[in-house]
Design a protein around this motif. Structure first.
Motif, PDB file in Angstrom:
ATOM      1  N   LEU B  26       0.834  -1.209  -0.026  1.00  0.00           N
ATOM      2  CA  LEU B  26       0.015  -0.055   0.128  1.00  0.00           C
ATOM      3  C   LEU B  26       0.827   1.178   0.108  1.00  0.00           C
ATOM      4  CD1 LEU B  26      -3.208   0.337   0.210  1.00  0.00           C
ATOM      5  CD2 LEU B  26      -2.715   0.920   2.639  1.00  0.00           C
ATOM      6  N   ALA B  27       1.880   1.296   0.907  1.00  0.00           N
ATOM      7  CA  ALA B  27       2.636   2.362   0.919  1.00  0.00           C
ATOM      8  C   ALA B  27       3.287   2.603  -0.378  1.00  0.00           C
ATOM      9  CB  ALA B  27       3.833   2.407   2.133  1.00  0.00           C
ATOM     10  N   PHE B  30       1.140   4.193  -3.038  1.00  0.00           N
ATOM     11  CA  PHE B  30       0.498   5.573  -2.961  1.00  0.00           C
ATOM     12  C   PHE B  30       1.656   6.623  -2.493  1.00  0.00           C
ATOM     13  CE2 PHE B  30      -3.121   3.175  -2.440  1.00  0.00           C
ATOM     14  CZ  PHE B  30      -4.152   4.115  -3.120  1.00  0.00           C
ATOM     15  N   MET B  31       2.775   6.078  -1.989  1.00  0.00           N
ATOM     16  CA  MET B  31       3.799   7.205  -1.623  1.00  0.00           C
ATOM     17  C   MET B  31       4.934   7.315  -2.679  1.00  0.00           C
ATOM     18  SD  MET B  31       3.970   6.261   2.332  1.00  0.00           S
ATOM     19  CE  MET B  31       5.294   7.445   3.321  1.00  0.00           C
ATOM     20  N   ILE B 287       5.540  10.522   6.645  1.00  0.00           N
ATOM     21  CA  ILE B 287       4.583  10.506   5.574  1.00  0.00           C
ATOM     22  C   ILE B 287       4.775  11.605   4.637  1.00  0.00           C
ATOM     23  CG2 ILE B 287       2.009  10.846   5.120  1.00  0.00           C
ATOM     24  CD1 ILE B 287       2.152   8.198   6.174  1.00  0.00           C
ATOM     25  N   GLN B 288       5.262  12.847   5.415  1.00  0.00           N
ATOM     26  CA  GLN B 288       5.501  14.029   4.803  1.00  0.00           C
ATOM     27  C   GLN B 288       6.703  13.869   3.585  1.00  0.00           C
ATOM     28  OE1 GLN B 288       5.306  16.466   7.851  1.00  0.00           O
ATOM     29  NE2 GLN B 288       3.196  17.373   7.576  1.00  0.00           N
ATOM     30  N   ASN B 290       7.745  11.134   2.091  1.00  0.00           N
ATOM     31  CA  ASN B 290       7.445   9.619   1.557  1.00  0.00           C
ATOM     32  C   ASN B 290       8.367   8.885   1.610  1.00  0.00           C
ATOM     33  OD1 ASN B 290       5.327  10.664  -0.517  1.00  0.00           O
ATOM     34  ND2 ASN B 290       6.960  12.209  -1.026  1.00  0.00           N
ATOM     35  N   ALA B 295       7.548   4.889   7.449  1.00  0.00           N
ATOM     36  CA  ALA B 295       6.220   4.429   7.599  1.00  0.00           C
ATOM     37  C   ALA B 295       5.692   2.945   7.969  1.00  0.00           C
ATOM     38  CB  ALA B 295       5.433   5.190   6.598  1.00  0.00           C
TER      39      ALA B 295
END
Lengths: 328, 327
Positions: B26-27, B30-31, B287-288, B290, B295
């Motif tokens: 998932l990460a 999306f990142m 998160i900010q 990436n 994460a």
């Protein structure tokens, strides 16, 4: 099935009226001596629900506040000369005045216009995601319980597995990649995608007792399709629980939206939400407290009113609730 | 009992593995760590971007399955959870922040449990009296107030108090600022820092214990065995203390065990408001930036906490409640 429905309704009526405190004789009549029933004025189920809801002052208060907030979000922008995305560069971080009713942000945006817009966004995200969450969890939760056996085991294992990682972290990952004006849509999708799991478990537990009932078995043995039984018999019988959960779900969805936007991971400029406004307010707590205070007040009003409505609904329509029976 | 625990444990380990793998994919989907470099001015050459991304094993030009198996091999063979886009190892970064999170959350969790359970008992005994209604209203208010709002309003109030008295009674950022060697002053300094975030976390945390404990105790108060105890001649208080309370604490214990998970991620907002460098704040940074590996590492850690809590809940429930059949 229609006989079943009326019988159920009568039974429901019995209980309902009994708790209302009307003499029991009036209630027994329509059931025992069907013929005389025509003369009696029956109290409909909806009337009872409304009456029970209205009996709670806190619930009525919540409903009034929520209606005002919704009207404010819909039409509030019409009475304001400023737009949320048109900053007034002559008044940066200005205190509330006749010109800017609730002051302006550091960037010069009018707080009143920002709050109207932000409230609309928070409401939109909250209501849409809560509704979607309830639809998904109702169908999947009942399906897992209905099929029993292997399906139930595997389904529960998957649900538990999905609950392992806190959903907040996963939503943050998804929403991060969104930007600009479609941010609220991604936020709604993210909150929905990981929000249904816990509710699905609750609904599965409730369905476990429903699936043993005679009308479900009858439907099964008559050869009614599984999907049809789930949609026509199981889900409607959980209706009251679903409605209550949807209303209360709005509170948690709004809270999540606020948290993510506050961290700078949700809705971003030029769009705005109440959480984004809080984030702006945090940096100027000392110099411009109004940027913080007004969105906070609106947020608390919003979540508190929805919670009061949810509690009122629970007392009015939840057959599983034990709180209704003990009313003074 | 041992066999039961081992079976649960094996199940949880498999569950954790699937969940962490899912989070990794998932990460990765999306990142976008490449965007960190694309926004730089002047933009570094493509080859150098690729090299840094390759070093951290987060290059989107490598197929995700290859990255996944590299990442998995690192963890299994050398307990290496990977590098951030800045080539910093993420595992030590997570480990170094655990202690701040524990300091922050331990006190408030204990306080939440004590306050919540006692309020639950207090209001259940006085059901529908004014004390019950008033405390219920207060708890409902805390239940719905977003953590950010509560934290920021408390900061605002504290600044007003500090300004009014002219001294810095409470600090609104960090956990420590005293540098000297005096133990007494160091403790005082710590208390001045910790009190505000603790208030926020307790206000958010106690509500759940209050409302659930009240419901559980009301359930058991109307049970037959409590009526029997009353019929034997026990006073209401004795009957509640000796018979109703004990059974009603079982679900609360399970609740507490499960709350271990939220300990580490539940404080994201509070840590941000009070600028405390704990796990929650680190997560927002990853998160900010990436930072895929960072994460996922935090998600994995909180997953371990969740399942540790679940295992503890299983054991406690089996131990406290003989009705639970182990096989």
């Amino acid at each position: 099935m229609s006989d079943m429905a009326t019988e159920e309704k009568d039974l429901g009526l019995n209980q309902d009226v009994a708790t209302e405190g009307t003499p029991a004789a009036v209630v027994v009549n329509p059931v025992s001596q069907g013929g005389d029933a025509q003369d009696l004025k029956r109290t409909g189920r909806m009337t009872l629900y409304v009456r029970r809801f209205m009996r709670r002052p806190s619930a009525v208060f919540g409903l009034v506040v929520l209606c005002i907030l919704i009207l404010f979000a819909l039409f509030g922008a019409m009475v304001c000369p400023w737009k949320y995305d048109e900053p007034d560069f002559t008044a940066l971080a200005a205190a509330p005045s006749a010109d800017h009713w609730l002051g302006t942000t550091i960037g010069g945006s009018d707080m009143y216009a920002m709050i109207v817009r932000g409230l609309g966004r928070s409401l939109l995200v909250g209501i849409i995601s809560s509704t979607l969450i309830m639809i998904i969890s109702a169908v999947l939760g009942t399906a897992i319980a209905f099929f029993e056996g292997v399906v139930e085991k595997v389904g529960m294992w998957i649900l538990d597995m999905l609950l392992t990682i806190p959903s907040f972290l996963l939503v943050a990952m998804i929403v991060r990649s969104s930007s600009g004006t479609s941010g609220w849509l991604w936020l709604t999708i993210g909150i929905t995608a990981f929000g249904w799991i816990g509710y699905a478990r609750v609904i599965r537990t409730l369905t476990m007792s429903l699936r043993e009932l005679d009308y479900i078995r009858a439907a099964k043995f008559m050869g009614v399709g599984s999907f049809r039984i789930i949609l026509r018999h199981l889900v409607p019988n959980l209706g009251s629980v679903l409605i209550i959960n949807t209303v209360l779900g709005v509170v948690s969805a709004v809270n999540q939206e606020t948290a993510l936007s506050f961290l700078g991971l949700g809705i971003k400029a030029p769009d705005t939400s109440l959480g984004t406004l809080l984030m702006n307010g945090q940096s100027s707590v000392l110099t411009a407290p109004w940027i913080l205070l007004f969105p906070s007040a609106v947020l608390i009003l919003l979540t508190f009113s929805v919670q009061l409505i949810g509690d009122g609904l629970r007392d009015a329509i939840d057959p599983y609730s034990r709180s209704a029976g003990k009313a003074e | 009992m041992i066999k039961y625990i081992i079976r649960r444990l094996v199940n949880y380990v498999i569950m954790l593995f699937v969940a962490i793998s899912m989070t990794y994919f998932l990460a990765s989907a999306f990142m976008d760590p490449r965007s960190n470099y694309m926004s730089r001015n002047p933009r570094p050459p493509e080859a150098s971007i690729d090299r840094s991304l390759d070093l951290a094993n987060i290059n989107d030009k490598t197929p995700v399955l290859v990255r996944y198996f590299n990442w998995l091999k690192g963890i299994v063979t050398e307990w290496n959870w990977g590098l951030s886009p800045d080539q910093e190892p993420v595992a030590p970064a997570v480990a170094s922040r655990i202690s701040s999170s524990v300091q922050l959350v331990a006190i408030s969790t204990v306080l939440s449990i004590i306050i919540g359970v006692s309020l639950g008992v207090y209001t259940a005994i006085r059901q529908y009296k004014w004390q019950d209604r008033a405390l219920n209203a207060v708890s409902t208010l805390f239940l719905v107030t977003p953590a950010a709002v509560l934290g920021l309003l408390i900061v605002l109030g504290t600044i007003a108090i500090n300004n009014a008295t002219g001294t810095r009674i409470f600090y609104v950022t960090g956990l420590h600022s005293y540098e000297g060697g005096n133990i007494g002053l160091a403790i005082l300094d710590f208390l001045q820092h910790i009190i505000l975030p603790t208030i926020v976390l307790v206000c958010i945390g106690y509500v759940n214990y209050h409302l659930t404990q009240r419901t559980y105790l009301l359930d058991t108060m109307n049970a037959d065995y409590v009526r029997t105890a009353r019929a034997k001649g026990l006073t209401l208080n004795q009957a509640i203390r000796k018979h109703a309370l004990r059974t009603s604490l079982i679900p609360t214990t399970t609740n507490i065990a499960f709350s271990i998970a939220s300990i580490f991620t539940g404080a994201v907002i509070t840590e941000t408001v009070f600028a405390i460098n704990g796990l929650g704040r680190y997560f927002v940074t990853t998160i900010q930036d990436n930072d895929i590996n960072g994460a996922v590492c935090i998600a994995a850690f909180s997953g371990v906490c969740t399942l540790a809590g679940a295992l503890l809940a299983d054991i406690l429930a089996a131990w406290l409640d003989p009705r639970i059949r182990l096989n």
